[in-house]
Design an enzyme around this catalytic site. Structure first.
Site, mmCIF file in Angstrom:
data_model
loop_
_atom_site.group_PDB
_atom_site.id
_atom_site.type_symbol
_atom_site.label_atom_id
_atom_site.label_comp_id
_atom_site.label_asym_id
_atom_site.label_seq_id
_atom_site.Cartn_x
_atom_site.Cartn_y
_atom_site.Cartn_z
ATOM 1 N N TYR A 108 0.862 -1.182 0.000
ATOM 2 C CA TYR A 108 0.000 0.000 0.000
ATOM 3 C C TYR A 108 0.896 1.228 0.000
ATOM 4 O O TYR A 108 1.758 1.378 0.871
ATOM 5 C CB TYR A 108 -0.909 0.015 1.231
ATOM 6 C CG TYR A 108 -1.703 1.296 1.377
ATOM 7 C CD1 TYR A 108 -2.672 1.618 0.444
ATOM 8 C CD2 TYR A 108 -1.465 2.169 2.431
ATOM 9 C CE1 TYR A 108 -3.405 2.796 0.554
ATOM 10 C CE2 TYR A 108 -2.198 3.350 2.552
ATOM 11 C CZ TYR A 108 -3.166 3.656 1.619
ATOM 12 O OH TYR A 108 -3.873 4.814 1.726
ATOM 13 N N ASP B 215 -2.774 -1.533 -3.690
ATOM 14 C CA ASP B 215 -3.209 -0.176 -3.989
ATOM 15 C C ASP B 215 -1.969 0.709 -4.007
ATOM 16 O O ASP B 215 -1.439 1.071 -2.961
ATOM 17 C CB ASP B 215 -4.198 0.280 -2.910
ATOM 18 C CG ASP B 215 -4.626 1.727 -3.078
ATOM 19 O OD1 ASP B 215 -4.253 2.338 -4.101
ATOM 20 O OD2 ASP B 215 -5.315 2.244 -2.179
ATOM 21 N N HIS C 165 -12.882 0.208 -3.318
ATOM 22 C CA HIS C 165 -12.067 -0.443 -4.344
ATOM 23 C C HIS C 165 -12.738 -1.752 -4.768
ATOM 24 O O HIS C 165 -13.445 -2.385 -3.975
ATOM 25 C CB HIS C 165 -10.679 -0.797 -3.815
ATOM 26 C CG HIS C 165 -9.825 0.389 -3.499
ATOM 27 N ND1 HIS C 165 -8.724 0.751 -4.254
ATOM 28 C CD2 HIS C 165 -9.889 1.295 -2.490
ATOM 29 C CE1 HIS C 165 -8.155 1.816 -3.726
ATOM 30 N NE2 HIS C 165 -8.843 2.170 -2.660
#
Length: 289
Positions: free
Chosen positions: A136, A177, A280
């Site tokens: 992330y 992500d 998401h």
């Protein structure tokens, strides 16, 4: 993968011993808080989708909660030092032979960088191995330059580690992500975001390096065609989801030896705004290993 496919809930072959090549399904998803995602239906999605490996970001929960919700999985989790922030996890049905946490190179990471990187070596039925990374990268804010300085410093560490992983020649996938839309086709309103964090030339250049110099393959784009999309994130606010006004910021970047094994790439976009369990959508890739 033309456009944005609807979710595919059909059962599939799983990784088992013996016989011919096996199918391995790896799903990555920013869950936007695993407890909230479970309340919204993430558990039902897992039961229907039956992935072999889950790579999760923004878990936002302690080890005890993550292990309880993912009971029966092999779990490697790094919570953020700041409560309620970040947190990444690898959950695998395959045996895990090694786990590496963080990019501190032996040094403590600053709070903004913790809970953002977990690597796990997974043992395949044929005796081989695949290394998965759940990552992330924080979004940053242009109006707060210090956040962008921290982001670029972290991206430098990511690039260095990716060079090391790629140099092994092994099957490796970086997923998560990354909070960077790489090309114009990766964001609906690209003209209006040319000066926005997540779409700055300096950020996008790092993805160029990972693809062009490190040699990773962006499977979402390779199998997704020329775009626009398929997007993986839409704001909770307004009608962004209904209008498909999104960003493609969730990736699976694989080394060539694994990328050539990808046979299906899907974005599990919810049928409607009300059926989403995160802002998401999971990016799910099936590999013929």
């Amino acid at each position: 993968m033309a456009g944005v496919p609807r979710p595919s809930w059909r059962p599939r072959a799983t990784v088992t011993e013996g016989g011919r090549a096996h199918l391995l399904t790896i799903a990555t998803a920013n869950v936007n808080g695993i407890r909230a995602a479970y309340r919204r239906g993430m558990d039902a999605w897992i039961a229907s989708r039956t992935p072999d490996v889950l790579l999760l970001q923004e878990v936002r929960a302690p080890d005890s909660v993550v292990n309880d919700l993912l009971d029966g999985w092999h779990v490697a989790h790094q919570a953020c030092d700041v409560k309620g922030r970040a947190g990444v996890a690898v959950a695998s049905r395959l045996p895990v032979s090694a786990v590496r946490v963080g990019l501190g190179a032996g040094e403590p990471e600053p709070p903004v960088d913790t809970g953002r990187w977990v690597e796990a070596d997974l043992e395949l039925p044929d005796g081989g191995r695949v290394t998965v990374v759940s990552a992330y990268i924080h979004s940053g804010t242009v109006s707060q330059p210090e956040t962008m300085v921290a982001k670029y410093a972290y991206l430098e560490k990511v690039t260095a580690r990716l060079r090391e992983l790629a140099a092994t020649g092994e099957k490796v996938v970086l997923a998560g992500d990354l909070n960077i839309a790489h090309r114009n086709v990766d964001i609906k309103n690209w003209k209006g975001n040319l000066k926005s964090a997540g779409f700055l030339p300096e950020e996008r250049a790092y993805v160029d390096t990972w693809l062009d110099q490190v040699g990773l393959v962006d499977l979402g784009r390779v199998h997704g065609g020329e775009g626009p999309g398929p997007f993986t994130w839409w704001s909770w606010r307004g009608r962004a989801f209904d209008n498909d006004s999104g960003w493609r910021i969730d990736y699976q970047l694989a080394t060539p030896s694994l990328a050539e094994r990808a046979v299906k790439v899907e974005v599990d976009r919810a049928p409607s705004h009300d059926e989403r369990w995160s802002d998401h959508a999971p990016l799910v890739i099936t590999y013929d290993i």
